[in-house]
Design a protein around this motif. Structure first.
Motif, PDB file in Angstrom:
ATOM      1  N   ASP A  46     -23.465   5.385  10.288  1.00  0.00           N
ATOM      2  CA  ASP A  46     -22.394   6.339   9.752  1.00  0.00           C
ATOM      3  C   ASP A  46     -21.462   5.477   8.976  1.00  0.00           C
ATOM      4  O   ASP A  46     -21.330   4.368   8.919  1.00  0.00           O
ATOM      5  N   TYR A  47     -20.923   6.077   7.996  1.00  0.00           N
ATOM      6  CA  TYR A  47     -20.005   5.323   7.073  1.00  0.00           C
ATOM      7  C   TYR A  47     -18.864   6.212   6.802  1.00  0.00           C
ATOM      8  O   TYR A  47     -18.873   7.383   6.716  1.00  0.00           O
ATOM      9  N   ARG A  48     -17.670   5.499   6.266  1.00  0.00           N
ATOM     10  CA  ARG A  48     -16.481   6.181   5.364  1.00  0.00           C
ATOM     11  C   ARG A  48     -16.896   5.942   4.030  1.00  0.00           C
ATOM     12  O   ARG A  48     -17.256   4.867   3.655  1.00  0.00           O
ATOM     13  N   TRP A  49     -16.519   6.628   3.137  1.00  0.00           N
ATOM     14  CA  TRP A  49     -16.336   6.559   1.783  1.00  0.00           C
ATOM     15  C   TRP A  49     -15.179   6.914   1.112  1.00  0.00           C
ATOM     16  O   TRP A  49     -14.377   7.842   1.310  1.00  0.00           O
ATOM     17  N   THR A  50     -14.830   6.116   0.196  1.00  0.00           N
ATOM     18  CA  THR A  50     -13.497   6.393  -0.804  1.00  0.00           C
ATOM     19  C   THR A  50     -13.758   6.302  -2.333  1.00  0.00           C
ATOM     20  O   THR A  50     -14.686   5.880  -2.628  1.00  0.00           O
ATOM     21  N   LYS A  51     -12.850   6.939  -2.898  1.00  0.00           N
ATOM     22  CA  LYS A  51     -13.142   7.082  -4.347  1.00  0.00           C
ATOM     23  C   LYS A  51     -11.719   6.624  -5.054  1.00  0.00           C
ATOM     24  O   LYS A  51     -10.752   6.859  -4.797  1.00  0.00           O
ATOM     25  N   GLU A  52     -12.005   5.696  -6.066  1.00  0.00           N
ATOM     26  CA  GLU A  52     -10.725   5.095  -6.760  1.00  0.00           C
ATOM     27  C   GLU A  52     -11.366   5.379  -8.246  1.00  0.00           C
ATOM     28  O   GLU A  52     -12.155   4.468  -8.742  1.00  0.00           O
ATOM     29  N   ASP A  53     -10.792   6.200  -9.071  1.00  0.00           N
ATOM     30  CA  ASP A  53     -11.317   6.636 -10.489  1.00  0.00           C
ATOM     31  C   ASP A  53     -12.718   6.814 -10.475  1.00  0.00           C
ATOM     32  O   ASP A  53     -12.833   8.136  -9.906  1.00  0.00           O
ATOM     33  N   THR A  54     -13.548   6.170 -10.796  1.00  0.00           N
ATOM     34  CA  THR A  54     -14.968   6.577 -10.904  1.00  0.00           C
ATOM     35  C   THR A  54     -15.672   5.750  -9.785  1.00  0.00           C
ATOM     36  O   THR A  54     -16.953   5.806  -9.670  1.00  0.00           O
ATOM     37  N   LEU A  55     -15.349   4.876  -9.120  1.00  0.00           N
ATOM     38  CA  LEU A  55     -15.682   3.996  -8.112  1.00  0.00           C
ATOM     39  C   LEU A  55     -15.672   4.260  -6.938  1.00  0.00           C
ATOM     40  O   LEU A  55     -14.980   4.614  -6.372  1.00  0.00           O
ATOM     41  N   TYR A  56     -16.970   4.375  -6.142  1.00  0.00           N
ATOM     42  CA  TYR A  56     -17.136   4.690  -4.951  1.00  0.00           C
ATOM     43  C   TYR A  56     -17.327   3.526  -3.739  1.00  0.00           C
ATOM     44  O   TYR A  56     -17.837   2.739  -4.346  1.00  0.00           O
ATOM     45  N   TYR A  57     -16.622   3.570  -2.911  1.00  0.00           N
ATOM     46  CA  TYR A  57     -16.403   2.469  -1.759  1.00  0.00           C
ATOM     47  C   TYR A  57     -17.102   2.924  -0.737  1.00  0.00           C
ATOM     48  O   TYR A  57     -16.532   4.034  -0.006  1.00  0.00           O
ATOM     49  N   ILE A  58     -17.975   2.386  -0.144  1.00  0.00           N
ATOM     50  CA  ILE A  58     -19.012   2.747   1.107  1.00  0.00           C
ATOM     51  C   ILE A  58     -18.725   1.598   2.204  1.00  0.00           C
ATOM     52  O   ILE A  58     -19.021   0.391   2.000  1.00  0.00           O
ATOM     53  N   ASP A  59     -18.037   2.031   3.119  1.00  0.00           N
ATOM     54  CA  ASP A  59     -17.737   1.155   4.393  1.00  0.00           C
ATOM     55  C   ASP A  59     -18.794   1.624   5.598  1.00  0.00           C
ATOM     56  O   ASP A  59     -18.405   2.581   6.064  1.00  0.00           O
ATOM     57  N   TYR A  60     -19.543   0.431   5.738  1.00  0.00           N
ATOM     58  CA  TYR A  60     -20.504   0.982   6.683  1.00  0.00           C
ATOM     59  C   TYR A  60     -20.047   0.720   7.985  1.00  0.00           C
ATOM     60  O   TYR A  60     -20.634   1.335   9.237  1.00  0.00           O
ATOM     61  N   ASN A  61     -19.013  -0.104   8.416  1.00  0.00           N
ATOM     62  CA  ASN A  61     -18.526  -0.490  10.000  1.00  0.00           C
ATOM     63  C   ASN A  61     -19.770  -0.866  10.541  1.00  0.00           C
ATOM     64  O   ASN A  61     -19.949  -0.713  12.004  1.00  0.00           O
ATOM     65  N   ASP A  62     -20.762  -1.642   9.920  1.00  0.00           N
ATOM     66  CA  ASP A  62     -22.118  -2.046  10.756  1.00  0.00           C
ATOM     67  C   ASP A  62     -22.380  -3.358  10.119  1.00  0.00           C
ATOM     68  O   ASP A  62     -22.224  -3.686   8.957  1.00  0.00           O
ATOM     69  N   ILE A  63     -22.561  -4.301  11.211  1.00  0.00           N
ATOM     70  CA  ILE A  63     -22.698  -5.826  10.699  1.00  0.00           C
ATOM     71  C   ILE A  63     -24.178  -6.048   9.899  1.00  0.00           C
ATOM     72  O   ILE A  63     -24.304  -6.789   9.411  1.00  0.00           O
ATOM     73  N   GLU A  64     -24.790  -4.889  10.206  1.00  0.00           N
ATOM     74  CA  GLU A  64     -26.197  -5.047   9.567  1.00  0.00           C
ATOM     75  C   GLU A  64     -26.353  -4.881   8.039  1.00  0.00           C
ATOM     76  O   GLU A  64     -27.163  -5.099   7.472  1.00  0.00           O
ATOM     77  N   VAL A  65     -25.485  -3.767   7.606  1.00  0.00           N
ATOM     78  CA  VAL A  65     -25.366  -3.366   6.410  1.00  0.00           C
ATOM     79  C   VAL A  65     -24.253  -3.617   5.605  1.00  0.00           C
ATOM     80  O   VAL A  65     -22.980  -3.266   5.967  1.00  0.00           O
ATOM     81  N   PRO A  66     -24.216  -4.202   4.766  1.00  0.00           N
ATOM     82  CA  PRO A  66     -22.990  -4.952   3.913  1.00  0.00           C
ATOM     83  C   PRO A  66     -22.214  -3.642   3.160  1.00  0.00           C
ATOM     84  O   PRO A  66     -23.088  -2.795   2.538  1.00  0.00           O
ATOM     85  N   ASN A  67     -21.048  -3.751   2.966  1.00  0.00           N
ATOM     86  CA  ASN A  67     -20.291  -2.484   2.191  1.00  0.00           C
ATOM     87  C   ASN A  67     -20.732  -2.747   0.723  1.00  0.00           C
ATOM     88  O   ASN A  67     -21.094  -3.585   0.359  1.00  0.00           O
ATOM     89  N   GLU A  68     -20.646  -1.427   0.128  1.00  0.00           N
ATOM     90  CA  GLU A  68     -21.058  -1.396  -1.285  1.00  0.00           C
ATOM     91  C   GLU A  68     -20.176  -0.614  -1.970  1.00  0.00           C
ATOM     92  O   GLU A  68     -19.240   0.180  -1.611  1.00  0.00           O
ATOM     93  N   TYR A  69     -20.230  -1.001  -3.259  1.00  0.00           N
ATOM     94  CA  TYR A  69     -19.464  -0.211  -4.569  1.00  0.00           C
ATOM     95  C   TYR A  69     -20.459   0.683  -5.499  1.00  0.00           C
ATOM     96  O   TYR A  69     -21.614   0.142  -5.611  1.00  0.00           O
ATOM     97  N   PHE A  70     -20.494   1.856  -5.682  1.00  0.00           N
ATOM     98  CA  PHE A  70     -21.089   2.757  -6.523  1.00  0.00           C
ATOM     99  C   PHE A  70     -20.298   3.428  -7.527  1.00  0.00           C
ATOM    100  O   PHE A  70     -19.175   3.752  -7.436  1.00  0.00           O
TER     101      PHE A  70
END
Length: 122
Positions: free
Chosen positions: A74-98
């Motif tokens: 599972d993950y949490r996502w936030t948006k700032e302007d047009t950029l989305y931040y994905i916080d996976y809370n998982d050590i196997e998957v690095p957080n991402e920006y889209f």
């Protein structure tokens, strides 16, 4: 008896009117995004990443190899302007920006390296 019913009626109105409303979220990221890639070598493998964004700023991520789930988190996502931040809370998957853009008439999500990482599933 009538006063008892009136008290319950007033109490019910108070409870219903004091409930907070959840704000409507109609962000364009909502829905399912996926990308498939094929590796060719000694053995051909099919890799697929899938994101399911929901309106409560949460989501589910799947990573498949040959249709077998290798990672599910599972993950949490936030948006700032047009950029989305994905916080996976998982050590196997690095957080991402889209961010979302269009490519060949289809909506895609692009990472900060300007690589397509997902396409909207209709």
């Amino acid at each position: 008896m009538k006063t008892k019913i009136a008290k319950y009626y007033v109490l019910g109105l108070f409870v219903l009117s004091s409930c907070s409303k959840i704000p409507l979220n109609n962000d364009p990221i909502l829905g399912i995004w996926t990308l498939e890639q094929e590796s060719v070598g000694d053995k051909t493998n099919l890799f697929r990443r899938e994101w399911i964004f929901n309106d409560a700023y949460l989501g589910r991520y799947h990573y498949y190899v040959n249709d077998v789930i290798m990672i599910e988190t599972d993950y949490r996502w936030t948006k700032e302007d047009t950029l989305y931040y994905i916080d996976y809370n998982d050590i196997e998957v690095p957080n991402e920006y889209f961010h979302i853009t269009e490519e060949d008439g289809h909506q895609v999500i692009i990472n900060i390296k300007n690589e397509v990482v997902g396409r909207r599933v209709l």
